[in-house]
Design a protein around this motif. Structure first.
Motif, PDB file in Angstrom:
ATOM      1  N   ARG A 209      42.121  42.954  45.200  1.00  0.00           N
ATOM      2  CA  ARG A 209      43.047  43.062  46.955  1.00  0.00           C
ATOM      3  C   ARG A 209      44.138  42.122  46.847  1.00  0.00           C
ATOM      4  O   ARG A 209      45.086  41.872  47.313  1.00  0.00           O
ATOM      5  N   SER A 210      43.661  41.173  45.836  1.00  0.00           N
ATOM      6  CA  SER A 210      44.845  39.863  46.601  1.00  0.00           C
ATOM      7  C   SER A 210      45.981  40.173  44.895  1.00  0.00           C
ATOM      8  O   SER A 210      46.154  39.072  45.076  1.00  0.00           O
ATOM      9  N   GLY A 211      45.715  40.924  44.324  1.00  0.00           N
ATOM     10  CA  GLY A 211      46.464  41.158  42.647  1.00  0.00           C
ATOM     11  C   GLY A 211      45.980  40.158  42.190  1.00  0.00           C
ATOM     12  O   GLY A 211      47.113  40.544  41.114  1.00  0.00           O
ATOM     13  N   VAL A 212      45.324  39.831  42.402  1.00  0.00           N
ATOM     14  CA  VAL A 212      45.072  38.748  41.313  1.00  0.00           C
ATOM     15  C   VAL A 212      43.792  39.755  39.924  1.00  0.00           C
ATOM     16  O   VAL A 212      44.343  39.313  38.717  1.00  0.00           O
ATOM     17  N   ALA A 213      43.058  40.231  40.521  1.00  0.00           N
ATOM     18  CA  ALA A 213      41.968  41.296  39.006  1.00  0.00           C
ATOM     19  C   ALA A 213      42.214  42.542  39.318  1.00  0.00           C
ATOM     20  O   ALA A 213      43.277  42.728  39.692  1.00  0.00           O
ATOM     21  N   ARG A 214      42.376  42.480  38.183  1.00  0.00           N
ATOM     22  CA  ARG A 214      42.591  44.313  37.663  1.00  0.00           C
ATOM     23  C   ARG A 214      41.342  45.418  38.053  1.00  0.00           C
ATOM     24  O   ARG A 214      40.521  45.180  38.058  1.00  0.00           O
ATOM     25  N   SER A 215      42.339  46.595  38.428  1.00  0.00           N
ATOM     26  CA  SER A 215      41.375  47.344  38.341  1.00  0.00           C
ATOM     27  C   SER A 215      40.044  47.817  37.555  1.00  0.00           C
ATOM     28  O   SER A 215      38.622  48.275  37.402  1.00  0.00           O
ATOM     29  N   LEU A 216      40.543  47.627  35.660  1.00  0.00           N
ATOM     30  CA  LEU A 216      39.310  47.151  34.927  1.00  0.00           C
ATOM     31  C   LEU A 216      38.416  46.942  34.906  1.00  0.00           C
ATOM     32  O   LEU A 216      36.751  46.922  35.408  1.00  0.00           O
ATOM     33  N   ASP A 217      38.483  45.387  35.804  1.00  0.00           N
ATOM     34  CA  ASP A 217      37.044  44.708  36.545  1.00  0.00           C
ATOM     35  C   ASP A 217      36.485  45.073  37.119  1.00  0.00           C
ATOM     36  O   ASP A 217      35.721  44.981  36.816  1.00  0.00           O
TER      37      ASP A 217
END
Length: 465
Positions: A209-217
């Motif tokens: 949600r913060s844009g740090v992680a990917r949706s794949l993760d």
């Protein structure tokens, strides 16, 4: 008074004869270990022998250093239904052995009679009689003695069968106890892993949600979480099943309410080097097989002696009176002593067939005994190999688990700093979970293997006198 005096005469005669018979030639047949014609080693041939010393303790169960286990095994030995059935079979065998022993006792018969007659003038005449008869076959050739020895050997074999059942129930209970403990520990590990995945997923979702992680993760962690939930359910079913199985062994209703330990114990000491093969001399199934071999040998001798003449003695005495009250006032008025010699002539075909059958039964018992002995040595050798192997396996799994847990913590820490990707984290978590699971499994397998060794030896590592 009359009946009491009659019983006194009968009891004195029978008791005296019984003492005479039981005083002589009532020993059990000699052991038949040498007849198997096997070259047995003084020690076990397995090269996988751990070096160490084990103190003599009260029973092999003490080697597990588990106080709760002692009570569990005691409960099983007292309430297990299969063992209760074995005890009933032992009672049946006892009655059969008693019947064999009674054959040496004399046969006593007490007869009374009474009659009343009227003649054509209406005069009544009463007559009363009392007689005691004894018959006894002389055991000149030892035929009856051989039959009794066979019965004694069978009775001892039945006793060893019951002791084998006790040992088996104790071993099964120990194995079921630690299987249930392992299942519970595996369930707790699966639940801890599930909580770890839930925590990790929460962190990754926040990062997404913060844009740090990917949706794949996020999707990979959600898949791991779902798989972990399934693993918890699988472990729950296994735990419930093993617990109910344990309770059934204990003679309880399988309500899965038993309180389990939350740790698998460390074994007290290692397997001593140079275990003597004489430890097998106490193994109940081997003793039972040897006693049945001895019984078959005695039965073969008995069958052969049936071709010889039999000599029996008989004695009888009696009195009669017109008044029942006078029957026991005097000693028996009439005595009779006789002997009888019987030599089988024509029906010898059936007797010879019995001899052939008894000989074949003895050969069968000999083969069964040799096979039982070889199987016993095989089980010990296999158990010794397995115990050494599981010990090495345990040490390797212990190191693997420690390193995998540390790698998992390091991988997550590097992921949070952006130094590792999610694939590295998932792989480290998978390895950590698998190695911890394997460590629990091999710890139980090592305990199960030690139980197998005790069962193969018929007890602990010390031969008690």
């Amino acid at each position: 008074m009359i009946i009491r005096r009659i019983l006194n005469i009968y009891s004195s005669s029978l008791f005296g004869a019984a003492l005479f018979l039981l005083a002589g030639c009532a020993t059990a047949p000699e052991n038949q270990f040498a007849s198997a014609d096997l070259k047995l080693p003084e020690e076990w041939s397995s090269e996988e022998k751990a070096v160490g010393e084990v103190e003599a303790q009260s029973g092999w169960i003490a080697d597990f250093a588990d106080e709760q286990l002692v009570g569990i095994v005691s409960e099983a030995l007292e309430h297990n239904r299969s063992l209760q059935a074995a005890a009933a079979r032992l009672d049946i065998a006892r009655s059969v052995a008693w019947v064999e022993g009674v054959a040496q006792l004399p046969v006593a018969n007490l007869n009374t009679r009474g009659s009343r007659a009227l003649n054509n003038r209406g005069e009544r005449s009463d007559s009363f009689g009392l007689s005691l008869g004894l018959s006894w076959e002389l055991d000149l050739w030892g035929k009856i003695r051989n039959g009794k020895q066979a019965g004694m050997a069978e009775w001892r074999a039945s006793q060893e069968d019951y002791r084998a059942a006790q040992l088996s129930i104790a071993a099964r209970t120990v194995k079921a106890w630690y299987a249930a403990v392992e299942a519970q520990l595996q369930l707790e590990l699966a639940r801890r892993t599930l909580k770890t995945y839930e925590s990790n997923l929460q962190t990754v979702e926040e990062n997404y949600r913060s844009g740090v992680a990917r949706s794949l993760d996020v999707r990979l962690l959600r898949a791991n979480l779902a798989g972990s939930q399934s693993a918890v359910e699988q472990r729950l079913r296994a735990s419930q099943s093993s617990t109910r199985q344990l309770e059934t062994l204990l003679g309880r209703y399988p309500s899965k309410e038993i309180e389990l330990a939350m740790v698998l114990p460390e074994l007290v000491g290692e397997v001593p080097a140079g275990l003597p093969s004489e430890l097998l001399s106490r193994r109940p199934d081997l003793i039972a097989s040897e006693r049945r071999l001895a019984a078959a040998l005695m039965s073969k001798k008995e069958a052969r002696k049936k071709l010889l003449p039999s000599i029996s003695l008989s004695a009888s005495g009696g009195t009669s009176s017109s008044d029942i009250g006078d029957l026991t006032n005097d000693a028996f008025k009439v005595w009779n002593l006789a002997y009888n010699v019987v030599q089988p002539l024509f029906p010898t075909k059936a007797i010879r067939a019995g001899v052939v059958r008894a000989k074949a039964t003895h050969e069968l018992a000999l083969a069964n005994f040799a096979n039982t002995m070889l199987t016993a040595f095989q089980e010990v050798e296999v158990a010794l190999d397995a115990q050494a192997s599981y010990t090495r396996d345990f040490m390797a799994q212990q190191m693997a688990a420690e390193e995998s847990i540390a790698a998992e913590e390091l991988a997550w820490e590097q992921y949070e700093y952006g130094l590792a990707d999610i694939a590295t984290v998932l792989e480290s978590q998978r390895r950590s979970f698998n190695t911890q699971r394997s460590l629990i499994q091999v710890t139980n397998q090592r305990l199960q293997s030690r139980v197998d060794l005790y069962l193969a030896l018929g007890g602990g590592f010390v031969l008690e006198n």
